[in-house]
Design a protein around this motif. Structure first.
Motif, short mmCIF file in Angstrom:
data_model
loop_
_atom_site.label_atom_id
_atom_site.label_comp_id
_atom_site.label_asym_id
_atom_site.label_seq_id
_atom_site.Cartn_x
_atom_site.Cartn_y
_atom_site.Cartn_z
N ASP A 49 -19.96 27.79 65.45
CA ASP A 49 -20.52 26.35 65.18
C ASP A 49 -20.91 26.40 63.84
O ASP A 49 -21.07 25.23 63.06
N VAL A 50 -21.17 27.60 63.20
CA VAL A 50 -21.51 27.78 61.62
C VAL A 50 -20.47 27.01 60.65
O VAL A 50 -19.36 27.37 60.74
N ILE A 51 -20.83 26.24 59.58
CA ILE A 51 -20.10 25.46 58.90
C ILE A 51 -20.15 25.98 57.34
O ILE A 51 -19.29 25.91 56.57
N ASP A 52 -21.53 26.36 57.06
CA ASP A 52 -21.99 26.62 55.78
C ASP A 52 -22.78 27.91 55.79
O ASP A 52 -23.81 28.10 56.90
N VAL A 53 -22.59 29.13 54.94
CA VAL A 53 -23.34 30.28 54.90
C VAL A 53 -23.75 30.53 53.48
O VAL A 53 -23.03 30.23 52.56
N GLU A 74 -30.36 38.45 53.23
CA GLU A 74 -30.70 37.54 53.91
C GLU A 74 -29.52 36.66 53.96
O GLU A 74 -28.73 36.54 53.33
N ILE A 75 -29.60 35.92 55.21
CA ILE A 75 -28.37 35.14 55.29
C ILE A 75 -29.13 33.76 56.27
O ILE A 75 -29.98 33.75 56.78
N LYS A 76 -28.70 32.65 55.38
CA LYS A 76 -29.08 31.13 56.07
C LYS A 76 -27.99 30.46 56.46
O LYS A 76 -26.87 30.62 55.74
N VAL A 77 -27.63 29.46 57.33
CA VAL A 77 -26.66 28.73 57.69
C VAL A 77 -27.03 27.34 58.22
O VAL A 77 -28.11 27.04 58.42
N ILE A 78 -25.71 26.57 58.24
CA ILE A 78 -25.93 25.52 58.84
C ILE A 78 -24.76 25.10 59.60
O ILE A 78 -23.84 25.80 59.31
N ALA A 79 -25.32 24.83 61.19
CA ALA A 79 -24.14 24.72 62.10
C ALA A 79 -24.16 23.26 62.57
O ALA A 79 -25.08 22.59 62.52
N LYS A 80 -22.90 23.24 63.25
CA LYS A 80 -22.93 21.83 63.82
C LYS A 80 -23.40 21.95 65.24
O LYS A 80 -22.82 23.10 66.14
N LEU A 81 -24.16 21.16 65.80
CA LEU A 81 -24.64 21.39 67.13
C LEU A 81 -23.61 20.81 67.98
O LEU A 81 -22.71 20.12 67.92
N ARG A 126 -18.76 45.62 54.89
CA ARG A 126 -18.35 46.45 55.82
C ARG A 126 -18.87 45.86 57.17
O ARG A 126 -18.27 46.01 58.26
N VAL A 127 -20.13 45.41 57.24
CA VAL A 127 -20.48 44.84 58.49
C VAL A 127 -20.26 43.59 58.90
O VAL A 127 -20.09 43.33 60.02
N VAL A 128 -20.14 42.68 58.05
CA VAL A 128 -19.94 41.28 58.01
C VAL A 128 -18.86 40.96 59.10
O VAL A 128 -19.09 40.11 60.18
N PRO A 129 -17.63 41.54 59.13
CA PRO A 129 -16.54 41.13 59.94
C PRO A 129 -17.00 41.48 61.40
O PRO A 129 -16.39 40.79 62.36
N ASP A 130 -18.01 42.18 61.59
CA ASP A 130 -18.36 42.42 63.08
C ASP A 130 -19.01 41.25 63.71
O ASP A 130 -19.14 41.13 65.05
N TYR A 131 -19.27 40.24 62.76
CA TYR A 131 -20.24 39.14 63.24
C TYR A 131 -19.48 37.61 62.92
O TYR A 131 -19.73 36.70 63.42
N TRP A 132 -18.48 37.76 61.71
CA TRP A 132 -17.93 36.71 61.20
C TRP A 132 -17.11 35.92 61.99
O TRP A 132 -17.08 34.69 61.93
N GLY A 133 -16.44 36.65 63.04
CA GLY A 133 -15.42 35.76 63.78
C GLY A 133 -14.01 35.54 63.25
O GLY A 133 -13.74 36.14 62.04
N GLN A 134 -13.11 34.82 63.70
CA GLN A 134 -11.87 34.52 63.34
C GLN A 134 -11.68 33.53 62.47
O GLN A 134 -12.64 32.57 62.12
N ALA A 135 -10.65 33.36 61.65
CA ALA A 135 -10.39 32.27 60.42
C ALA A 135 -10.17 31.01 61.40
O ALA A 135 -9.69 31.10 62.58
N PRO A 136 -10.06 29.75 60.93
CA PRO A 136 -11.10 29.48 59.69
C PRO A 136 -12.54 29.91 59.58
O PRO A 136 -13.28 29.62 60.51
N HIS A 137 -12.82 30.50 58.44
CA HIS A 137 -14.39 30.85 58.38
C HIS A 137 -15.13 29.87 57.67
O HIS A 137 -14.55 28.93 56.92
N PRO A 138 -16.63 29.90 57.93
CA PRO A 138 -17.31 28.87 57.21
C PRO A 138 -17.21 29.04 55.87
O PRO A 138 -16.83 30.07 55.21
N THR A 139 -17.91 27.97 55.06
CA THR A 139 -18.13 28.18 53.70
C THR A 139 -18.88 29.08 53.36
O THR A 139 -19.85 29.38 54.25
N LEU A 140 -18.85 29.71 52.10
CA LEU A 140 -19.75 30.88 51.91
C LEU A 140 -20.18 30.72 50.24
O LEU A 140 -19.34 30.41 49.37
N THR A 141 -21.65 31.11 50.06
CA THR A 141 -22.44 30.80 48.70
C THR A 141 -23.00 32.45 48.81
O THR A 141 -23.85 32.55 49.72
#
Length: 135
Positions: free
Chosen positions: A73-77, A121-128, A93-108
């Motif tokens: 549900d995450v759209i922005d990271v 540190e990681i912060k996100v915006i997700a669509k409920l 190396r760790v991130v793909p274990d949690y990131w899921g499949q494409a299409p991926h969220p936006t990233l800064t």
């Protein structure tokens, strides 16, 4: 102003109350999640960088779950890294274990000099989920 609709993950309420911030807030069909770090149960940083990243994602996923969301549900990271020139490859190396499949969220990704003793540190915006049908 309406009251904030705060989401607390299990077993972390005291940490947020001690530090005076909300872990996540529901608003207008979105979930805004505060930065999550790889802290141990007592709030101290996990010293191993890769394990610290895993804990940060575990805390993020617990916060998302408390709101009925998943990482899908995450759209922005936004990620913050201390010394990204040295740490980026180990972190990513760790991130793909949690990131899921494409299409991926936006990233800064932001390099910083200090994260209160943490390296990541990681912060996100997700669509409920109840708002997922709305665009």
């Amino acid at each position: 102003m309406t009251a904030r609709d705060v989401v607390f993950p299990p077993h972390r309420r005291a940490l947020y109350e001690r530090n005076r911030y909300s872990p996540a807030i529901r608003s207008n069909g979105f979930l805004f999640v505060s930065g999550q770090v790889g802290s141990r149960e007592n709030g101290s940083p996990e010293p191993d960088l890769e394990q610290q990243v895993r804990l940060a994602f575990d805390h993020l996923n617990a916060t998302l779950a408390a709101a009925g969301c998943t990482f899908e549900d995450v759209i922005d990271v936004t990620v913050f890294m201390v010394d990204p020139a040295s740490n980026f490859e180990r972190i990513w190396r760790v991130v793909p274990d949690y990131w899921g499949q494409a299409p991926h969220p936006t990233l800064t990704a932001v390099g910083v000099t200090w994260l209160y003793g943490f390296q990541f540190e990681i912060k996100v915006i997700a669509k409920l989920p109840e708002a997922a049908g709305q665009s």
